[in-house]
Write an enzyme that holds these catalytic residues in place. Structure first.
Site, PDB file in Angstrom:
ATOM      1  N   TRP A 290       0.816  -1.218   0.000  1.00  0.00           N
ATOM      2  CA  TRP A 290       0.000   0.000   0.000  1.00  0.00           C
ATOM      3  C   TRP A 290       0.848   1.266   0.000  1.00  0.00           C
ATOM      4  O   TRP A 290       0.586   2.178   0.783  1.00  0.00           O
ATOM      5  CB  TRP A 290      -0.934   0.062   1.217  1.00  0.00           C
ATOM      6  CG  TRP A 290      -1.985  -0.980   1.255  1.00  0.00           C
ATOM      7  CD1 TRP A 290      -2.131  -1.934   2.206  1.00  0.00           C
ATOM      8  CD2 TRP A 290      -3.049  -1.169   0.321  1.00  0.00           C
ATOM      9  NE1 TRP A 290      -3.216  -2.709   1.921  1.00  0.00           N
ATOM     10  CE2 TRP A 290      -3.791  -2.265   0.762  1.00  0.00           C
ATOM     11  CE3 TRP A 290      -3.435  -0.520  -0.869  1.00  0.00           C
ATOM     12  CZ2 TRP A 290      -4.903  -2.746   0.071  1.00  0.00           C
ATOM     13  CZ3 TRP A 290      -4.531  -0.984  -1.550  1.00  0.00           C
ATOM     14  CH2 TRP A 290      -5.252  -2.076  -1.076  1.00  0.00           C
TER      15      TRP A 290
ATOM     16  N   GLU B 139      -2.830   6.491   7.047  1.00  0.00           N
ATOM     17  CA  GLU B 139      -2.244   7.392   8.066  1.00  0.00           C
ATOM     18  C   GLU B 139      -2.927   7.197   9.421  1.00  0.00           C
ATOM     19  O   GLU B 139      -3.134   8.158  10.157  1.00  0.00           O
ATOM     20  CB  GLU B 139      -2.378   8.846   7.632  1.00  0.00           C
ATOM     21  CG  GLU B 139      -1.845   9.129   6.266  1.00  0.00           C
ATOM     22  CD  GLU B 139      -0.377   9.468   6.274  1.00  0.00           C
ATOM     23  OE1 GLU B 139       0.185   9.605   7.367  1.00  0.00           O
ATOM     24  OE2 GLU B 139       0.191   9.571   5.188  1.00  0.00           O
TER      25      GLU B 139
HETATM   26  C1  LIG Z   1      -4.543   3.892  -1.049  1.00  0.00           C
HETATM   27  C2  LIG Z   1      -3.646   3.693   0.127  1.00  0.00           C
HETATM   28  C3  LIG Z   1      -2.414   4.338   0.187  1.00  0.00           C
HETATM   29  C4  LIG Z   1      -1.543   4.115   1.266  1.00  0.00           C
HETATM   30  N1  LIG Z   1      -0.296   4.703   1.268  1.00  0.00           N
HETATM   31  C5  LIG Z   1       0.626   4.314   2.207  1.00  0.00           C
HETATM   32  C6  LIG Z   1       1.998   4.754   2.115  1.00  0.00           C
HETATM   33  O1  LIG Z   1       2.357   5.560   1.247  1.00  0.00           O
HETATM   34  N2  LIG Z   1       2.900   4.247   2.997  1.00  0.00           N
HETATM   35  C7  LIG Z   1       2.543   3.360   3.982  1.00  0.00           C
HETATM   36  O2  LIG Z   1       3.424   2.933   4.736  1.00  0.00           O
HETATM   37  N3  LIG Z   1       1.256   2.937   4.095  1.00  0.00           N
HETATM   38  C8  LIG Z   1       0.297   3.390   3.231  1.00  0.00           C
HETATM   39  N4  LIG Z   1      -1.017   2.944   3.321  1.00  0.00           N
HETATM   40  C9  LIG Z   1      -1.351   1.962   4.355  1.00  0.00           C
HETATM   41  C10 LIG Z   1      -2.284   2.465   5.434  1.00  0.00           C
HETATM   42  O3  LIG Z   1      -1.631   3.356   6.286  1.00  0.00           O
HETATM   43  C11 LIG Z   1      -2.866   1.236   6.133  1.00  0.00           C
HETATM   44  O4  LIG Z   1      -3.825   0.674   5.244  1.00  0.00           O
HETATM   45  C12 LIG Z   1      -3.514   1.556   7.467  1.00  0.00           C
HETATM   46  O5  LIG Z   1      -2.548   1.918   8.423  1.00  0.00           O
HETATM   47  C13 LIG Z   1      -4.343   0.379   8.016  1.00  0.00           C
HETATM   48  O6  LIG Z   1      -3.626  -0.793   7.965  1.00  0.00           O
HETATM   49  P1  LIG Z   1      -4.299  -2.122   7.324  1.00  0.00           P
HETATM   50  O7  LIG Z   1      -4.842  -1.756   5.993  1.00  0.00           O
HETATM   51  O8  LIG Z   1      -3.315  -3.218   7.422  1.00  0.00           O
HETATM   52  O9  LIG Z   1      -5.546  -2.419   8.246  1.00  0.00           O
HETATM   53  P2  LIG Z   1      -5.547  -3.145   9.688  1.00  0.00           P
HETATM   54  O10 LIG Z   1      -4.496  -2.563  10.567  1.00  0.00           O
HETATM   55  O11 LIG Z   1      -5.533  -4.622   9.498  1.00  0.00           O
HETATM   56  O12 LIG Z   1      -6.959  -2.702  10.236  1.00  0.00           O
HETATM   57  C14 LIG Z   1      -8.177  -3.341   9.848  1.00  0.00           C
HETATM   58  C15 LIG Z   1      -9.265  -2.873  10.790  1.00  0.00           C
HETATM   59  O13 LIG Z   1      -8.942  -3.300  12.117  1.00  0.00           O
HETATM   60  C16 LIG Z   1      -9.007  -2.193  13.010  1.00  0.00           C
HETATM   61  N5  LIG Z   1      -8.042  -2.384  14.106  1.00  0.00           N
HETATM   62  C17 LIG Z   1      -6.740  -2.681  14.012  1.00  0.00           C
HETATM   63  N6  LIG Z   1      -6.169  -2.754  15.237  1.00  0.00           N
HETATM   64  C18 LIG Z   1      -7.160  -2.479  16.131  1.00  0.00           C
HETATM   65  C19 LIG Z   1      -7.216  -2.375  17.557  1.00  0.00           C
HETATM   66  N7  LIG Z   1      -6.141  -2.548  18.332  1.00  0.00           N
HETATM   67  N8  LIG Z   1      -8.422  -2.085  18.114  1.00  0.00           N
HETATM   68  C20 LIG Z   1      -9.531  -1.876  17.353  1.00  0.00           C
HETATM   69  N9  LIG Z   1      -9.540  -1.955  16.007  1.00  0.00           N
HETATM   70  C21 LIG Z   1      -8.368  -2.247  15.410  1.00  0.00           C
HETATM   71  C22 LIG Z   1      -8.666  -0.980  12.156  1.00  0.00           C
HETATM   72  O14 LIG Z   1      -9.150   0.225  12.741  1.00  0.00           O
HETATM   73  C23 LIG Z   1      -9.386  -1.348  10.861  1.00  0.00           C
HETATM   74  O15 LIG Z   1     -10.726  -0.981  10.947  1.00  0.00           O
HETATM   75  C24 LIG Z   1      -1.931   3.240   2.307  1.00  0.00           C
HETATM   76  C25 LIG Z   1      -3.200   2.630   2.264  1.00  0.00           C
HETATM   77  C26 LIG Z   1      -4.049   2.851   1.207  1.00  0.00           C
HETATM   78  C27 LIG Z   1      -5.381   2.162   1.180  1.00  0.00           C
END
Ligand SMILES: Cc1cc2nc3c(=O)[nH]c(=O)nc-3n(C[C@H](O)[C@H](O)[C@H](O)COP(=O)(O)OP(=O)(O)OC[C@H]3O[C@@H](n4cnc5c(N)ncnc54)[C@H](O)[C@@H]3O)c2cc1C
Length: 396
Positions: free
Chosen positions: A173, A375
């Site tokens: 991502w 973020e």
């Molecule tokens: C289009 C796009 C661009 C991006 N660009 C970048 C980038 O340039 N660089 C980079 O490093 N990242 C980037 N990201 C990544 C982004 O920061 C992550 O998608 C985000 O941090 C969430 O991580 P995840 O998708 O693994 O979801 P997860 O962490 O798996 O979360 C899934 C769900 O679980 C919930 N959750 C997780 N932990 C808990 C908890 N302890 N208690 C309650 N709920 C919880 C979350 O709130 C969410 O609803 C990008 C993402 C997208 C979609």
């Protein structure tokens, strides 16, 4: 390629006279970016979003309007402005499209800022002027396939080998990665400490494949970062920063920009709905004459006004170096959610036309689904506020 030619009729909205709190420099910066968005972004953005293509030719223009590192020092070719100027620039860009704002946020806050803050003087002199001018494009690699909200669990790692480190792992991502010349990458060293480093695109074993199939942020390019025994010179590492506070301080900078940016998307949705409500006739009257439409519009401008005041105050704190990460979390969470709610209400006011690309609303709505998650997700920011006010950590 066929360009869509549309007139962008956007007007800013300032119900509480918040502009009086801005300096002449802020207003001039805003005007310049607003004009650039009207000329360069609005005529093409629906077409690029439709085709899920990134208008990479805009990187140069973004550099020319000073969107890359506006609040970093001028001696490195950056803007030398304050944090509120940075905020208003992000707001105008996101008024155009969250993906265009993302192009600038990543370059400025997630690539240039860590190089400025954690890099050596040699890193600063070598990379910052080229990144500010758009000669080089950067990306930021923190998230991994199995470690998003909890980056401390990252598996990407480095092992020392003479004057180099050998980098292995994968990031997921990553905004701009397929078109980036350099990547700021975070990886664990042999002691399990998170280190930051600059990886260049032509290093052997490094690739950045594009991620396809996004229904959100379609005009922004997103990819992976894959490292197979990449030999990174030790001098490419940030020398003194260890642990999560390195990447988290970059994220604070970017989240601050998003707090401002999301208001831009909300303003565009409100502006379009307000105009439409006066033009669209049903039952012999403009729909804006009906109380239910007025309720929607009144609530939209109320929420926008609250966000404008919250964010201006955050900007004054940031200018004094006093904006805490938790305060930034609150503003990011509030403003993005507010913008998404407004996009949904605006879509309703536009009726069936609201789902088409004749209006910017559905595109903003889809974009904001990403902004709500990246973020730091909506819920993670809530937990950060919860931890700040209770002193109790819900993450462990
Ligand atoms: C289009 C796009 C661009 C991006 N660009 C970048 C980038 O340039 N660089 C980079 O490093 N990242 C980037 N990201 C990544 C982004 O920061 C992550 O998608 C985000 O941090 C969430 O991580 P995840 O998708 O693994 O979801 P997860 O962490 O798996 O979360 C899934 C769900 O679980 C919930 N959750 C997780 N932990 C808990 C908890 N302890 N208690 C309650 N709920 C919880 C979350 O709130 C969410 O609803 C990008 C993402 C997208 C979609």
């Amino acid at each position: 390629m066929k360009k869509q030619v549309k007139t962008d009729q956007y007007q800013g909205h300032d119900y509480y006279g918040v502009d009086e709190l801005l300096s002449e420099e802020h207003l001039l910066a805003r005007e310049a970016v607003r004009e650039w968005v009207k000329q360069e972004v609005s005529p093409i953005i629906e077409d690029y979003s439709n085709r899920a293509q990134c208008p990479t030719h805009l990187f140069k223009g973004l550099a020319e309007i000073g969107a890359f590192g506006p609040s970093l020092p001028a001696e490195y070719g950056c803007g030398g402005m304050d944090e509120i100027a940075y905020g208003v620039i992000m707001q105008e860009l996101e008024r155009g499209d969250s993906g265009i704002r993302s192009m600038a946020s990543v370059q400025g806050s997630l690539v240039m800022y860590p190089i400025y803050r954690f890099g050596t003087e040699e890193h600063r002199r070598h990379y910052l002027p080229k990144l500010a001018s758009g000669e080089l494009i950067g990306c930021f690699g923190l998230t991994e396939p199995d470690h998003g909200s909890n980056p401390a669990g990252m598996e990407t790692n480095i092992v020392r080998d003479g004057n180099d480190y050998i980098l292995n792992g994968a990031k997921m991502w990553i905004t701009n990665s397929p078109v980036a010349d350099i990547a700021v990458v975070w990886a664990k060293d042999e002691e399990g400490k998170i280190r930051g480093m600059i990886v260049e695109k032509d290093m052997a074993g490094f690739s950045a494949p594009e991620i396809h199939g996004k229904w959100s942020l379609r005009a922004s390019i997103t990819g992976e970062l894959v490292f197979h025994d990449v030999r990174v010179p030790a001098k490419n590492l940030f020398p003194d920063i260890r642990g999560l506070k390195g990447p988290l301080s970059c994220l604070s900078k970017a989240r601050y920009g998003i707090a401002w940016g999301a208001i831009g998307a909300a303003l565009d949705c409100y502006d379009s709905a307000l105009r439409y409500s006066k033009e669209q006739m049903q039952f012999g009257n403009p729909i804006g004459q009906y109380q239910l439409t007025q309720k929607k519009l009144a609530e939209m401008i109320t929420e926008i006004t609250k966000a404008q005041l919250l964010t201006w105050r955050l900007g004054t704190l940031a200018n004094k170096g006093q904006a805490t990460p938790a305060q930034i979390s609150m503003a990011k969470r509030n403003n993005v959610n507010m913008a998404l709610e407004i996009a949904r209400e605006s879509r309703q006011i536009h009726g069936g036309m609201g789902i088409t690309n004749e209006y910017p609303v559905m595109r903003h709505m889809m974009n904001l689904e990403t902004v709500l998650t990246y973020e730091g997700t909506h819920d993670i920011h809530l937990l950060i506020t919860g931890m700040d006010v209770t002193g109790l950590n819900a993450f462990s």
